[in-house]
Design a protein around this motif. Structure first.
Motif, PDB file in Angstrom:
ATOM      1  N   VAL A 364       0.835  -1.205   0.000  1.00 46.78           N
ATOM      2  CA  VAL A 364       0.000   0.000   0.000  1.00 46.78           C
ATOM      3  C   VAL A 364       0.864   1.247   0.000  1.00 46.78           C
ATOM      4  O   VAL A 364       0.627   2.221  -0.745  1.00 46.78           O
ATOM      5  CB  VAL A 364      -0.948  -0.015   1.226  1.00 46.78           C
ATOM      6  N   ASP A 365       1.926   1.228   0.827  1.00 48.04           N
ATOM      7  CA  ASP A 365       2.812   2.403   0.886  1.00 48.04           C
ATOM      8  C   ASP A 365       3.484   2.650  -0.465  1.00 48.04           C
ATOM      9  O   ASP A 365       3.594   3.804  -0.925  1.00 48.04           O
ATOM     10  CB  ASP A 365       3.884   2.175   1.959  1.00 48.04           C
ATOM     11  N   LYS A 366       3.928   1.554  -1.105  1.00 50.44           N
ATOM     12  CA  LYS A 366       4.622   1.685  -2.383  1.00 50.44           C
ATOM     13  C   LYS A 366       3.678   2.227  -3.453  1.00 50.44           C
ATOM     14  O   LYS A 366       4.043   3.123  -4.230  1.00 50.44           O
ATOM     15  CB  LYS A 366       5.166   0.318  -2.799  1.00 50.44           C
ATOM     16  N   LEU A 367       2.439   1.696  -3.523  1.00 49.66           N
ATOM     17  CA  LEU A 367       1.476   2.158  -4.518  1.00 49.66           C
ATOM     18  C   LEU A 367       1.098   3.618  -4.291  1.00 49.66           C
ATOM     19  O   LEU A 367       0.925   4.379  -5.261  1.00 49.66           O
ATOM     20  CB  LEU A 367       0.204   1.285  -4.481  1.00 49.66           C
ATOM     21  N   ARG A 368       0.975   3.992  -3.008  1.00 54.53           N
ATOM     22  CA  ARG A 368       0.611   5.384  -2.719  1.00 54.53           C
ATOM     23  C   ARG A 368       1.699   6.321  -3.211  1.00 54.53           C
ATOM     24  O   ARG A 368       1.431   7.386  -3.793  1.00 54.53           O
ATOM     25  CB  ARG A 368       0.375   5.550  -1.224  1.00 54.53           C
ATOM     26  N   GLU A 369       2.979   5.938  -2.979  1.00 49.77           N
ATOM     27  CA  GLU A 369       4.114   6.768  -3.393  1.00 49.77           C
ATOM     28  C   GLU A 369       4.142   6.886  -4.914  1.00 49.77           C
ATOM     29  O   GLU A 369       4.347   7.972  -5.465  1.00 49.77           O
ATOM     30  CB  GLU A 369       5.415   6.142  -2.884  1.00 49.77           C
ATOM     31  N   GLN A 370       3.938   5.750  -5.626  1.00 52.24           N
ATOM     32  CA  GLN A 370       3.956   5.768  -7.087  1.00 52.24           C
ATOM     33  C   GLN A 370       2.828   6.633  -7.644  1.00 52.24           C
ATOM     34  O   GLN A 370       3.007   7.362  -8.631  1.00 52.24           O
ATOM     35  CB  GLN A 370       3.834   4.333  -7.623  1.00 52.24           C
ATOM     36  N   ALA A 371       1.668   6.547  -7.022  1.00 56.71           N
ATOM     37  CA  ALA A 371       0.524   7.324  -7.499  1.00 56.71           C
ATOM     38  C   ALA A 371       0.781   8.813  -7.322  1.00 56.71           C
ATOM     39  O   ALA A 371       0.447   9.626  -8.198  1.00 56.71           O
ATOM     40  CB  ALA A 371      -0.740   6.904  -6.755  1.00 56.71           C
ATOM     41  N   GLU A 372       1.399   9.181  -6.178  1.00 52.99           N
ATOM     42  CA  GLU A 372       1.669  10.609  -5.923  1.00 52.99           C
ATOM     43  C   GLU A 372       2.673  11.149  -6.954  1.00 52.99           C
ATOM     44  O   GLU A 372       2.522  12.265  -7.455  1.00 52.99           O
ATOM     45  CB  GLU A 372       2.199  10.776  -4.507  1.00 52.99           C
ATOM     46  N   LYS A 373       3.698  10.322  -7.274  1.00 53.44           N
ATOM     47  CA  LYS A 373       4.687  10.756  -8.242  1.00 53.44           C
ATOM     48  C   LYS A 373       4.059  10.920  -9.620  1.00 53.44           C
ATOM     49  O   LYS A 373       4.342  11.875 -10.344  1.00 53.44           O
ATOM     50  CB  LYS A 373       5.827   9.738  -8.315  1.00 53.44           C
ATOM     51  N   ALA A 374       3.189   9.965 -10.008  1.00 54.22           N
ATOM     52  CA  ALA A 374       2.554  10.051 -11.324  1.00 54.22           C
ATOM     53  C   ALA A 374       1.676  11.277 -11.408  1.00 54.22           C
ATOM     54  O   ALA A 374       1.614  11.957 -12.442  1.00 54.22           O
ATOM     55  CB  ALA A 374       1.724   8.788 -11.581  1.00 54.22           C
TER      56      ALA A 374
END
Length: 409
Positions: A364-374
């Motif tokens: 969840v943490d990894k997906l949240r970080e990727q989504a914020e960057k995108a």
């Protein structure tokens, strides 16, 4: 010698009458004077005048036949031609000639009228025959039969034709009636045979129905009665004098069976309603075990209630799912409590739950970080896709954390 405009008497007493063809001897008169002789033969002339006048009136005003009229005319003509009267015999002949013409005209009129009547009678009889021949092929037995009888009466009321024509038409008429009668007899003979066959078949069905009336195999026998009813309907009607009696016996046999079944079912339904009341009481007692606070005590109490439940027996079919659902709900709640207890007391299961929770948290943490960057880079499509995946992983994480909490931390 004595004379008048139409006759004379000479010295010898011979009486003459004057005609266009000359004098004709009327007769001899020796009994008196010449005047008396002329008077006598003039009276005979007057008698002919009267007879001709009467015949003219009869021809004009009555239905005297042409034959009789002609006979009377010839008789009078013979008297006139015999010259036994003194007077204008030529005038009498003219009157008889005119009367003959009138009679001939009447004869022709009557002949024409008779010919017309005969032709009308012929057409009428031909119409009767044509209709009869059409009716000969009819299957409307009652209506066609009544119409043919009416046509016979119509025929009787029509004048006869010449013998040959009348016989030919009557032969056709009679043949049409015979053909219809033959077909009708064949039809009803076949119908009688079919009804006799139906009677025999229904006798067997009645015997079978009566043999089943004492059965206590409710389901199979009721199904058999339904089959027998279908066969009854397919068998057709028997003769009227047998149909009602057969149906009464057939229906009576069914009534005996279904009445017995109804009585048994009524007793069973009363028992099942009583069972339902007892099971509702047991279900209510079981529902008091919830929520489960003491698993061991709840399990023991439910087992005892379930034994009493099984001993009660059947309930009405339309209530079975509802009442059993209540007990199953209590059973599932106790089972869930047992599962929770087992998970809390199982270190390996807790460790697996903790490991799964950690893995899901990392994801969840990894997906949240990727989504914020995108999102920050302006790639909204990728950000939306990552956020959708993030929502799914977050739901799994929430569920895993809830399971972990059940292990006590």
């Amino acid at each position: 010698m004595s004379s008048d405009p139409w006759g004379r008497v000479d010295e010898a007493g011979t009486v003459y009458v004057r005609t266009p063809d000359g004098e004709k001897v009327v007769g001899s008169w020796q009994a008196g004077s010449p005047e008396e002789a002329l008077a006598y033969f003039e009276r005979k002339y007057d008698g002919l005048v009267v007879e001709i006048s009467l015949l003219e009136r009869r021809v004009k005003t009555t239905d005297l036949s042409a034959k009789d009229a002609s006979t009377a005319i010839e008789h009078l003509r013979e008297q006139v031609d015999a010259h036994h009267a003194v007077g204008d015999l030529a005038a009498l002949r003219e009157r008889l000639d005119r009367l003959t013409e009138a009679v001939d005209k009447r004869r022709e009129e009557r002949r024409a009228r008779k010919a017309q009547q005969s032709e009308e009678a012929r057409r009428a009889k031909e119409e009767v025959v044509a209709e009869a021949e059409q009716l000969a092929d009819s299957d409307q037995w009652r209506v066609a039969g009544e119409r043919l009888r009416a046509l016979v009466e119509t025929w009787k009321g029509l004048p006869r034709l010449d013998r040959k024509s009348d016989d030919e038409l009557w032969h056709r008429f009679s043949h049409a009636r015979s053909a219809f009668s033959k077909r009708r007899k064949a039809h009803f003979a076949q119908l009688d045979a079919q009804r006799e066959e139906a009677r025999q078949r229904k006798e067997k069905l009645v015997s079978e129905a009566e043999s089943l009336s004492g059965s206590r195999e409710w389901g199979p026998t009721a199904a058999k009665y339904r089959d027998l009813m279908q066969e009854w309907k397919a068998a057709g009607r028997a003769q009227r004098e047998h149909e009602e009696d057969l149906w009464s016996r057939f229906r009576g046999a069914q009534d005996v069976f279904f009445q017995a079944r109804s009585e048994v079912f009524a007793e069973r339904d009363a028992e099942q309603r009583e069972n339902l009341t007892r099971k509702e009481e047991l279900a209510a007692e079981a529902e008091k075990l919830l929520p489960v606070s003491d698993l061991k005590s709840a399990r023991s109490a439910f087992r005892a209630l379930n034994e009493r439940w099984d001993a009660v027996g059947h309930v009405p079919r339309d209530s079975k799912a509802r009442i059993e659902g209540r007990m199953h709900a209590v059973e599932r709640a106790i089972q869930d409590a047992e599962d929770s207890e087992w998970r809390r007391s199982n270190p390996e299961a807790r460790a697996r739950a903790a490991g799964l929770t950690g893995q899901l948290q990392d994801a969840v943490d990894k997906l949240r970080e990727q989504a914020e960057k995108a999102r920050a880079s302006g790639n909204d499509a990728r950000a939306a896709k990552l956020e959708q995946e993030l929502a799914g992983r977050q739901a799994l994480l929430d569920q895993a954390q809830k399971g972990l909490e059940e292990f006590g931390g």
